[in-house]
Design a protein around this motif. Structure first.
Motif, PDB file in Angstrom:
ATOM      1  N   LEU A  94       1.876   0.615   2.624  1.00  0.00           N
ATOM      2  CA  LEU A  94       1.732  -0.345   1.530  1.00  0.00           C
ATOM      3  C   LEU A  94       1.609   0.392   0.202  1.00  0.00           C
ATOM      4  N   ARG A  95       0.871   1.513   0.226  1.00  0.00           N
ATOM      5  CA  ARG A  95       0.727   2.330  -0.992  1.00  0.00           C
ATOM      6  C   ARG A  95       2.091   2.854  -1.455  1.00  0.00           C
ATOM      7  N   ASP A  96       2.914   3.346  -0.512  1.00  0.00           N
ATOM      8  CA  ASP A  96       4.237   3.857  -0.877  1.00  0.00           C
ATOM      9  C   ASP A  96       5.083   2.781  -1.552  1.00  0.00           C
ATOM     10  N   ASN A  97       5.019   1.560  -1.027  1.00  0.00           N
ATOM     11  CA  ASN A  97       5.813   0.467  -1.580  1.00  0.00           C
ATOM     12  C   ASN A  97       5.365   0.100  -2.991  1.00  0.00           C
ATOM     13  N   LEU A  98       4.067   0.165  -3.242  1.00  0.00           N
ATOM     14  CA  LEU A  98       3.570  -0.160  -4.584  1.00  0.00           C
ATOM     15  C   LEU A  98       3.813   0.996  -5.557  1.00  0.00           C
ATOM     16  N   ALA A  99       3.729   2.229  -5.043  1.00  0.00           N
ATOM     17  CA  ALA A  99       3.895   3.399  -5.910  1.00  0.00           C
ATOM     18  C   ALA A  99       5.313   3.534  -6.448  1.00  0.00           C
ATOM     19  N   GLY A 159      -5.946  -0.721   5.166  1.00  0.00           N
ATOM     20  CA  GLY A 159      -5.827  -0.939   3.730  1.00  0.00           C
ATOM     21  C   GLY A 159      -4.453  -0.566   3.195  1.00  0.00           C
ATOM     22  N   LEU A 160      -4.451   0.207   2.132  1.00  0.00           N
ATOM     23  CA  LEU A 160      -3.187   0.615   1.512  1.00  0.00           C
ATOM     24  C   LEU A 160      -2.398   1.591   2.382  1.00  0.00           C
ATOM     25  N   ASP A 161      -3.031   2.158   3.383  1.00  0.00           N
ATOM     26  CA  ASP A 161      -2.333   3.090   4.277  1.00  0.00           C
ATOM     27  C   ASP A 161      -1.662   2.379   5.455  1.00  0.00           C
ATOM     28  N   THR A 162      -1.661   1.065   5.450  1.00  0.00           N
ATOM     29  CA  THR A 162      -1.001   0.298   6.516  1.00  0.00           C
ATOM     30  C   THR A 162       0.509   0.514   6.452  1.00  0.00           C
ATOM     31  N   MET A 163       1.094   0.853   7.604  1.00  0.00           N
ATOM     32  CA  MET A 163       2.544   1.034   7.663  1.00  0.00           C
ATOM     33  C   MET A 163       3.239  -0.319   7.637  1.00  0.00           C
ATOM     34  N   LEU A 164       4.297  -0.404   6.834  1.00  0.00           N
ATOM     35  CA  LEU A 164       5.091  -1.622   6.742  1.00  0.00           C
ATOM     36  C   LEU A 164       6.480  -1.368   7.314  1.00  0.00           C
ATOM     37  N   GLY A 165       7.107  -2.435   7.796  1.00  0.00           N
ATOM     38  CA  GLY A 165       8.465  -2.295   8.314  1.00  0.00           C
ATOM     39  C   GLY A 165       8.472  -2.006   9.802  1.00  0.00           C
ATOM     40  N   SER A 166       9.567  -1.412  10.273  1.00  0.00           N
ATOM     41  CA  SER A 166       9.759  -1.152  11.693  1.00  0.00           C
ATOM     42  C   SER A 166       8.618  -0.314  12.252  1.00  0.00           C
ATOM     43  N   GLY A 167       7.974  -0.807  13.307  1.00  0.00           N
ATOM     44  CA  GLY A 167       6.879  -0.086  13.937  1.00  0.00           C
ATOM     45  C   GLY A 167       5.537  -0.349  13.297  1.00  0.00           C
ATOM     46  N   GLY A 168       5.509  -1.092  12.203  1.00  0.00           N
ATOM     47  CA  GLY A 168       4.255  -1.382  11.515  1.00  0.00           C
ATOM     48  C   GLY A 168       4.131  -2.867  11.250  1.00  0.00           C
ATOM     49  N   MET A 169       3.347  -3.213  10.256  1.00  0.00           N
ATOM     50  CA  MET A 169       3.173  -4.614   9.883  1.00  0.00           C
ATOM     51  C   MET A 169       4.476  -5.151   9.298  1.00  0.00           C
ATOM     52  N   GLN A 170       4.832  -6.354   9.689  1.00  0.00           N
ATOM     53  CA  GLN A 170       6.040  -7.002   9.174  1.00  0.00           C
ATOM     54  C   GLN A 170       5.612  -8.117   8.208  1.00  0.00           C
ATOM     55  N   PRO A 171       5.627  -7.860   6.899  1.00  0.00           N
ATOM     56  CA  PRO A 171       5.224  -8.909   5.942  1.00  0.00           C
ATOM     57  C   PRO A 171       6.171 -10.101   6.033  1.00  0.00           C
ATOM     58  N   ASP A 172       5.601 -11.307   5.927  1.00  0.00           N
ATOM     59  CA  ASP A 172       6.470 -12.484   5.911  1.00  0.00           C
ATOM     60  C   ASP A 172       7.082 -12.635   4.521  1.00  0.00           C
ATOM     61  N   GLN A 229       4.983 -11.436  -2.866  1.00  0.00           N
ATOM     62  CA  GLN A 229       3.775 -11.003  -3.585  1.00  0.00           C
ATOM     63  C   GLN A 229       3.811  -9.496  -3.867  1.00  0.00           C
ATOM     64  N   LEU A 230       4.299  -8.713  -2.899  1.00  0.00           N
ATOM     65  CA  LEU A 230       4.425  -7.271  -3.145  1.00  0.00           C
ATOM     66  C   LEU A 230       5.392  -6.983  -4.281  1.00  0.00           C
ATOM     67  N   ALA A 231       6.494  -7.733  -4.327  1.00  0.00           N
ATOM     68  CA  ALA A 231       7.455  -7.540  -5.418  1.00  0.00           C
ATOM     69  C   ALA A 231       6.827  -7.867  -6.764  1.00  0.00           C
ATOM     70  N   LEU A 232       6.037  -8.943  -6.807  1.00  0.00           N
ATOM     71  CA  LEU A 232       5.379  -9.310  -8.061  1.00  0.00           C
ATOM     72  C   LEU A 232       4.302  -8.294  -8.436  1.00  0.00           C
ATOM     73  N   ALA A 233       3.608  -7.753  -7.431  1.00  0.00           N
ATOM     74  CA  ALA A 233       2.609  -6.719  -7.703  1.00  0.00           C
ATOM     75  C   ALA A 233       3.273  -5.468  -8.273  1.00  0.00           C
ATOM     76  N   ARG A 234       4.449  -5.118  -7.747  1.00  0.00           N
ATOM     77  CA  ARG A 234       5.189  -3.989  -8.308  1.00  0.00           C
ATOM     78  C   ARG A 234       5.541  -4.255  -9.766  1.00  0.00           C
ATOM     79  N   LEU A 235       5.853  -5.510 -10.061  1.00  0.00           N
ATOM     80  CA  LEU A 235       6.183  -5.878 -11.433  1.00  0.00           C
ATOM     81  C   LEU A 235       4.979  -5.669 -12.346  1.00  0.00           C
ATOM     82  N   VAL A 236       3.806  -6.055 -11.871  1.00  0.00           N
ATOM     83  CA  VAL A 236       2.588  -5.859 -12.663  1.00  0.00           C
ATOM     84  C   VAL A 236       2.348  -4.371 -12.911  1.00  0.00           C
ATOM     85  N   LEU A 237       2.572  -3.553 -11.878  1.00  0.00           N
ATOM     86  CA  LEU A 237       2.364  -2.112 -12.016  1.00  0.00           C
ATOM     87  C   LEU A 237       3.399  -1.487 -12.944  1.00  0.00           C
TER      88      LEU A 237
END
Length: 579
Positions: free
Chosen positions: A432-437, A466-479, A485-493
């Motif tokens: 999750l951290r990688d995606n926001l960074a 937390g932010l170290d949660t793996m996303l995508g294949s083999g990890g959490m699959q966000p709906d 929301q992640l895209a909008l958070a990236r926009l804020v950052l």
């Protein structure tokens, strides 16, 4: 939007790129060449020693002499095996490092592509270049080039040894050379185009299959199955035809090579026998020459086999290098905007010549203003958003930011000032951290959580890692809503001054969407926001509303002004509220 193929590098560019790739590690390349030469030289001793043994036996010698010669031959065979193994090991390591440099440069070239170019090219073209083409070039760099070089070195050394042994017998080795040269040239003239055609057919097939798989639900709903199957069958047939073409070229080349092996050996035995009967050469010399010619079989076979692979590699390399030939959409002018006033002046745009999607749109967006763009589907709203973000350039007219054309700005400067967020969001494999960074590499955890809270994303705080949660294949699959929301958070950052939200909250339910928009409004206070929306509550909260129909702005004003005017917006508002 039609698919436009990415360019393919020409032969000269491929040769230059190949040299750059090979010369990137000259010390390792020199080591590989030296080891291959040593292996080829060691292989020359065997036939010569066998000839010496035959001559010694014919003249009457001791067993000890034969034993010494036999032991020497074995020693050279072992030496050749060791040098060959070391050379191939070093060659594979060199090839893998070269391939790593190629992948890195290819990735840089892909990331430098204008967004519009990527979209127009389609996913299939880039996918096949990044996967099968890179793998084919890897096979050439790791296997084909070293084996071809070893084969050529062995052929040169063996031919030289034959001429040193006896010039007349050496000439026998050249009997098949003219025919072999003609057949090889015939093959090479046709092979590159044939393999390029095969690569293009594979691209078409990949795109068609990917489109069918991604749109499977639409295919079923609209009963398009028969048409898609027919189209896929046609693509498969075209790909099969290109493979038959390359197979036919190989079926001509390989038998010709087999004949080229036999003739020199037969000529050597016949001519060598005549020379031996006339006491012009020894029996051992004829035997050694024949063994040398048999030694030529393996390198010739290897060269021919790997030249065929090298043609496929050359065609794939031309497609990979072609990505770097795409010019920037517009070279940056170097001008710096004065302020953040966004001006749209008589803008026209067409995806296909003669069919304008936008027709004479003129609009000014003041810094800090919230502008909502509404209208029916197909009115040109999303197209205008792409132009405002500098992804595409107008066919006519101008879009300026602080007095400078959006397409004249350096990409980094443009992204610092303007950001486009659509309803399509990509979650990258990583934490999750990688995606926001991606939006702010220097952001700390506190800033990331603040950005998530700003868009109403409370779920990351409940994740065990937390932010170290793996996303995508083999990890959490966000709906879909979490991805948005992640895209909008990236926009804020990213914190640009001008935001273009193209249905950016469409994946959220209406209540969550309003909460996210209110949170965003508080965080982005003072920034220019252009919201392209179907939900009219967004328009209600905006400073001004622009109504688009058939590629033109038909109404412009505040919500209250347009609702009172009784026009298109008023009708949309009544329909939205069921009035």
């Amino acid at each position: 939007m039609t698919s436009t193929r990415l360019p393919v590098a020409d032969r000269r560019d491929v040769r230059r790129a190949t040299w750059r790739l090979l010369s990137g590690d000259r010390r390792a390349l020199t080591t590989v060449l030296a080891l291959y030469c040593a292996a080829a030289a060691a292989g020359l001793a065997g036939p010569w020693i066998v000839g010496r043994i035959i001559d010694q036996v014919e003249s009457g010698t001791t067993t000890s002499t034969i034993d010494v010669l036999a032991a020497t031959a074995c020693a050279f065979v072992i030496t050749q095996v060791l040098f060959t193994r070391a050379a191939r090991y070093a060659g594979h390591r060199f090839g893998e490092r070269a391939l790593a440099r190629l992948r890195e440069r290819f990735l840089d070239d892909v990331l430098d592509l204008p967004v519009a170019t990527v979209e127009h090219a389609g996913t299939g073209d880039l996918m096949t270049r990044a996967s099968s083409d890179v793998a084919t070039v890897g096979n050439s760099a790791r296997d084909a080039l070293p084996e071809i070089f070893l084969g050529f070195v062995q052929m040169v050394f063996i031919a030289g040894a034959l001429f040193v042994l006896d010039p007349i017998l050496g000439l026998c080795a050249l009997i098949s050379l003219p025919a072999l040269t003609l057949v090889t040239r015939w093959y090479l003239r046709r092979a590159r185009d044939a393999y390029l055609a095969e690569g293009a057919a594979n691209t078409e097939l990949a795109e068609d299959l990917a489109a069918t798989a991604e749109g499977a639900r639409t295919v079923e709903i609209l009963r398009m199955r028969a048409g898609r199957i027919t189209g896929n069958d046609e693509r498969i047939g075209a790909a099969f035809a290109t493979r038959v073409r390359t197979l036919w070229l190989r079926s001509v080349l390989f038998p010709s090579i087999d004949i080229a092996h036999t003739l020199p050996v037969a000529a050597t035995l016949l001519i060598g026998g005549a020379l031996y009967l006339n006491d012009q050469v020894s029996l051992g010399t004829v035997a050694a020459a024949t063994l040398y010619l048999w030694q030529l079989v393996e390198p010739i076979n290897a060269v021919v086999m790997w030249i065929e692979a090298l043609q496929a590699g050359s065609a794939a390399f031309a497609r990979i290098e072609g990505v770097g030939k795409v010019p920037p959409a517009t070279p940056p002018s170097g001008r710096v905007p004065h302020g953040d006033l966004l001006d749209i002046d008589d803008v026209h745009y067409a995806y296909h010549a003669g069919h304008d999607v936008l027709r004479g749109v003129s609009l000014s967006v003041r810094p800090g203003e919230r502008l909502a763009i509404v209208g029916p589907s197909g009115a040109g709203k999303s197209t205008l958003g792409r132009l405002l973000a500098g992804i595409d350039a107008p066919s006519a007219g101008r879009i300026t930011i602080g007095g400078v054309d959006a397409t004249d700005l350096d990409a980094t400067e443009l992204r610092r000032r303007v950001a486009l967020v659509t309803q399509d969001h990509h979650i990258f494999l990583g934490t999750l951290r990688d995606n926001l960074a991606l939006a702010a590499p220097d952001a700390d955890d506190a800033r990331m959580f603040t950005a998530l809270e700003a868009v109403g994303a409370t779920w990351p705080a409940d994740l065990p890692a937390g932010l170290d949660t793996m996303l995508g294949s083999g990890g959490m699959q966000p709906d879909a809503s979490q991805s948005q929301q992640l895209a909008l958070a990236r926009l804020v950052l990213a914190d640009p001054h001008t935001l273009i939200l193209d249905e950016a909250t469409s994946m959220l339910d209406p209540r969550a969407a309003r909460d996210a928009e209110r949170s965003l409004a508080a965080v982005l206070e003072g920034r220019t926001v252009i919201a392209i929306a179907h939900r009219l509550h967004t328009a209600h909260d905006a400073d001004r509303v622009a109504v688009m129909e058939n590629g033109v702005v038909t109404e412009l004003g505040s919500h209250d002004e347009l609702a009172a005017a009784g026009g298109t917006y008023a009708s949309l508002w009544r329909s939205w509220h069921g009035g």
